[in-house]
Design an enzyme around this catalytic site. Structure first.
Site, PDB file in Angstrom:
ATOM      1  N   ASP A 110      16.796 -34.636  18.343  1.00 29.96           N
ATOM      2  CA  ASP A 110      16.634 -35.694  17.350  1.00 29.96           C
ATOM      3  C   ASP A 110      16.752 -35.102  15.951  1.00 29.96           C
ATOM      4  OD1 ASP A 110      15.707 -38.450  16.481  1.00 29.96           O
ATOM      5  OD2 ASP A 110      14.178 -37.169  15.557  1.00 29.96           O
TER       6      ASP A 110
ATOM      7  N   HIS B 218      25.774 -50.448  12.034  1.00 31.95           N
ATOM      8  CA  HIS B 218      25.553 -49.308  11.154  1.00 31.95           C
ATOM      9  C   HIS B 218      26.425 -48.134  11.579  1.00 31.95           C
ATOM     10  CE1 HIS B 218      21.791 -51.636  10.749  1.00 31.95           C
ATOM     11  NE2 HIS B 218      21.925 -51.303   9.494  1.00 31.95           N
TER      12      HIS B 218
ATOM     13  N   GLY C  35      15.705 -36.233  13.082  1.00 29.31           N
ATOM     14  CA  GLY C  35      14.464 -36.294  12.315  1.00 29.31           C
ATOM     15  C   GLY C  35      13.500 -35.182  12.690  1.00 29.31           C
TER      16      GLY C  35
ATOM     17  N   SER D 175      14.049 -42.597   7.738  1.00 29.15           N
ATOM     18  CA  SER D 175      13.585 -41.263   7.358  1.00 29.15           C
ATOM     19  C   SER D 175      12.964 -41.277   5.972  1.00 29.15           C
ATOM     20  CB  SER D 175      14.730 -40.251   7.419  1.00 29.15           C
ATOM     21  OG  SER D 175      15.764 -40.583   6.516  1.00 29.15           O
TER      22      SER D 175
ATOM     23  N   ASP E  25      23.953 -43.279  13.192  1.00 27.22           N
ATOM     24  CA  ASP E  25      25.051 -43.587  12.278  1.00 27.22           C
ATOM     25  C   ASP E  25      25.480 -42.388  11.442  1.00 27.22           C
ATOM     26  OD1 ASP E  25      22.944 -43.358  10.563  1.00 27.22           O
ATOM     27  OD2 ASP E  25      22.784 -45.493  10.131  1.00 27.22           O
ATOM     28  N   GLY E  26      24.899 -41.221  11.691  1.00 25.77           N
ATOM     29  CA  GLY E  26      25.354 -40.009  11.043  1.00 25.77           C
ATOM     30  C   GLY E  26      24.916 -39.812   9.612  1.00 25.77           C
ATOM     31  N   ASP E  27      23.968 -40.618   9.139  1.00 30.17           N
ATOM     32  CA  ASP E  27      23.602 -40.536   7.726  1.00 30.17           C
ATOM     33  C   ASP E  27      22.293 -39.792   7.472  1.00 30.17           C
ATOM     34  OD1 ASP E  27      21.756 -42.367   8.692  1.00 30.17           O
ATOM     35  OD2 ASP E  27      21.985 -43.773   7.030  1.00 30.17           O
ATOM     36  N   HIS E  28      21.698 -39.197   8.510  1.00 28.96           N
ATOM     37  CA  HIS E  28      20.388 -38.568   8.317  1.00 28.96           C
ATOM     38  C   HIS E  28      20.453 -37.415   7.321  1.00 28.96           C
ATOM     39  CE1 HIS E  28      16.276 -37.446   9.261  1.00 28.96           C
ATOM     40  NE2 HIS E  28      16.677 -36.196   9.363  1.00 28.96           N
ATOM     41  N   GLY E  29      21.460 -36.577   7.442  1.00 28.39           N
ATOM     42  CA  GLY E  29      21.575 -35.464   6.513  1.00 28.39           C
ATOM     43  C   GLY E  29      21.735 -35.924   5.083  1.00 28.39           C
TER      44      GLY E  29
END
Length: 572
Positions: free
Chosen positions: A549, A217, A551, A438, A391-395
């Site tokens: 973190d 990922h 999240g 998330s 993987d940098g996709d949280h935002g």
């Protein structure tokens, strides 16, 4: 670089549509995934696999006779939502039960698990087998903590063959678990991958070096070493896996997998050296496969998977199959499916609500709108934080999920929904659009919170506080995270406990909420000192130290936004 797309957020959906059109002989498109386009015998066990997009041919490419009956697809590198998993399973079910297979990632475990609970409540027997083949992500003593990488292909191949042979659900589950227990993988990256629309790769590897133990990922490896010759590289890969060879094993099914930008000729060169190493170890090689089977967009690198065979596993590994990703044996005779696929999502209708509850529903919708705007503004920063060990996709996921929740909440208000219904549909929309861990967590959080409300009256301050506790209980029960694991829970627990304590002490709700938001913010900042114990960041614990973190940070942000909205409402 991923360069061909229109809107980055529609990349996965559009790619799935294109795949389904090209491979119409194999699959039919359904919302959130694909199912076989050929007739399937009634009573057959349905093998349903899935995960995030960006890994083609995993997972849609595994659908066809002798392999999977359906695949669920999330956004790029994001777990499919609970609703999508349940929807695809309902379409695939033939009355023999469903075996769900996916890589062992927190978002997948949560979404597939909650979907299984829903389906069982509907009378469908569902079994779950997470693939845990990656030796770099946990020790041999804790195999259940290992993530799934290219071992997905060999485990799902065995599962599909067992189901195609007519085994019942108990036996298909047993054989699939056996295949998983006897499958190991190890991967190496030479360069990171780039998400559609992103300006650069999720990570880089120094020139002349390789990152060992990568994830699929976009996670970086656990350490970097100097690049070596193909011969030495093969010794490294094979040696890592032979260390876990069972004593009685004499045969092996190897899979040499390219991750997106390391092409076939390079893999063929590497295979020559791998074959030599395996034979030198006294192993008989059975039906080796080499190519791209579980990719990571345009990542440069490869992985080696070995399945330790016994007679039973060899039979299913060599059995005929006909899927876009893999074909073996004699051609399997099929007939086109003639049934009509129906979308099980009709327009949502709401029960009658009181005027006061409808007004509260409108307030909830405004609050979610404010949260969505704040998360949109914070997208880049949340992605930056997440990229240190994830993987940098949280935002991106939080922006998409909150925007969908905002749209759903406004539509519910226009339809006359009360407070409980507005919050519930917002949670469902958040989970469905955000996907991943998330998305699942926020869907659970808002859904559970809504259970403290009703559509007959406006929620009391006590009900709002009770909803916070319900949200926390739901997240910890199904998400399994605890304080100290470096997750959203590290901020959620102090938020709820402070809210309860202040409210019980007689403080007005707005003051109690402000104190809770402050506690959540401080706790989120303090996660920078922690090492992750769950999720994709866990194998990269050292790289996570010194960074909070994502999240927990986003949870604290939404708590502060809500405090501001409550303060404005109090003045009105």
């Amino acid at each position: 670089m991923t360069t061909i797309f229109d809107a980055p957020e529609e990349f996965a959906t559009t790619a799935l549509a294109g795949f389904s059109s090209i491979y119409a002989r194999n699959v039919r498109l359904v919302k959130g995934g694909v199912v076989r386009s050929t007739k399937v015998p009634k009573g057959k066990v349905a093998v349903v696999v899935g995960g995030g997009s960006g890994h083609y041919p995993a997972f849609a490419g595994y659908v066809g006779p002798g392999m999977a009956d359906a695949a669920v697809a999330g956004d790029v590198f994001a777990s499919p939502s609970t609703a999508a998993v349940a929807r695809v399973c309902r379409v695939a079910d033939q009355g023999g039960g469903v075996l769900l297979g996916f890589g062992n990632y927190a978002g997948d475990v949560l979404n597939f698990g909650v979907a299984a609970e829903r389906l069982r409540a509907e009378g469908i027997d569902v079994r779950i087998v997470p693939v845990t083949d990656d030796v770099a992500s946990a020790s041999a003593e804790t195999p259940a903590k290992r993530r799934g990488i290219a071992g997905d292909l060999v485990v799902f191949k065995v599962a599909g063959a067992a189901a195609e042979a007519g085994l019942n659900l108990d036996e298909v589950e047993r054989v699939t678990r056996l295949a998983n227990d006897r499958t190991v993988s190890f991967g190496v990256a030479f360069g990171g991958c780039t998400l559609p629309g992103a300006k650069g790769p999720l990570f880089t590897v120094p020139k002349g070096e390789m990152a060992l133990g990568l994830g699929i990922h976009g996670e970086p490896g656990i350490r970097e070493e100097k690049m070596v010759s193909a011969t030495e590289f093969a010794k490294l890969l094979v040696g890592k896996l032979l260390a876990e060879r069972p004593a009685d094993v004499r045969k092996v099914a190897p899979l040499l997998n390219g991750l997106g930008s390391t092409k076939y000729e390079e893999l063929f060169v590497l295979w020559v050296a791998i074959e030599k190493e395996l034979k030198a170890a006294g192993l008989e090689i059975v039906d080796p496969e080499c190519g791209e089977f579980v990719t990571s967009l345009d990542m440069q690198g490869c992985s080696l998977t070995l399945m330790w065979l016994n007679d039973e596993l060899e039979t299913y590994w060599r059995a005929a199959c006909d899927a876009p990703a893999l074909r073996k044996g004699a051609i399997i005779a099929t007939e086109p499916a003639t049934d009509t696929l129906k979308d099980d999502e009709d327009a949502i209708s709401f029960a009658a609500a009181s005027e006061t509850s409808r007004q509260s529903g409108a307030c909830i919708a405004r609050l979610i709108g404010e949260m969505a705007e704040a998360l949109k503004q914070a997208e880049d920063e949340l992605g930056r934080i997440d990229a240190f060990a994830g993987d940098g996709d949280h935002g991106q996921g939080m922006r998409r999920g909150s925007a969908a929740a905002n749209d759903a909440a406004k539509a519910a208000v226009e339809a006359g929904a009360g407070a409980a219904s507005v919050l519930a549909v917002a949670g469902d929309a958040w989970a469905d659009r955000a996907g991943g861990t998330s998305g699942a967590i926020w869907g659970l959080l808002l859904r559970a919170w809504s259970n403290a409300f009703n559509d007959d009256a406006a929620p009391t301050d006590a009900a709002i506080v009770d909803g916070a506790r319900r949200a926390l209980d739901g997240v910890t029960r199904l998400g399994r995270a605890r304080v100290g694991d470096k997750t959203l829970v590290d901020a959620l627990v102090p938020f709820v406990e402070t809210l309860e304590r202040a409210f019980a002490a007689g403080k007005p709700l707005i003051e109690a909420w402000q104190a809770a938001a402050k506690a959540a913010t401080e706790a989120a900042e303090a996660t920078s000192r922690l090492t992750p114990k769950l999720g994709r960041a866990r194998p990269l614990a050292e790289k996570s130290i010194g960074h909070p973190d994502a999240g927990a940070v986003s949870l604290a942000l939404t708590a502060r936004v809500a405090a501001g909205v409550l303060a404005q409402a109090a003045k009105a």
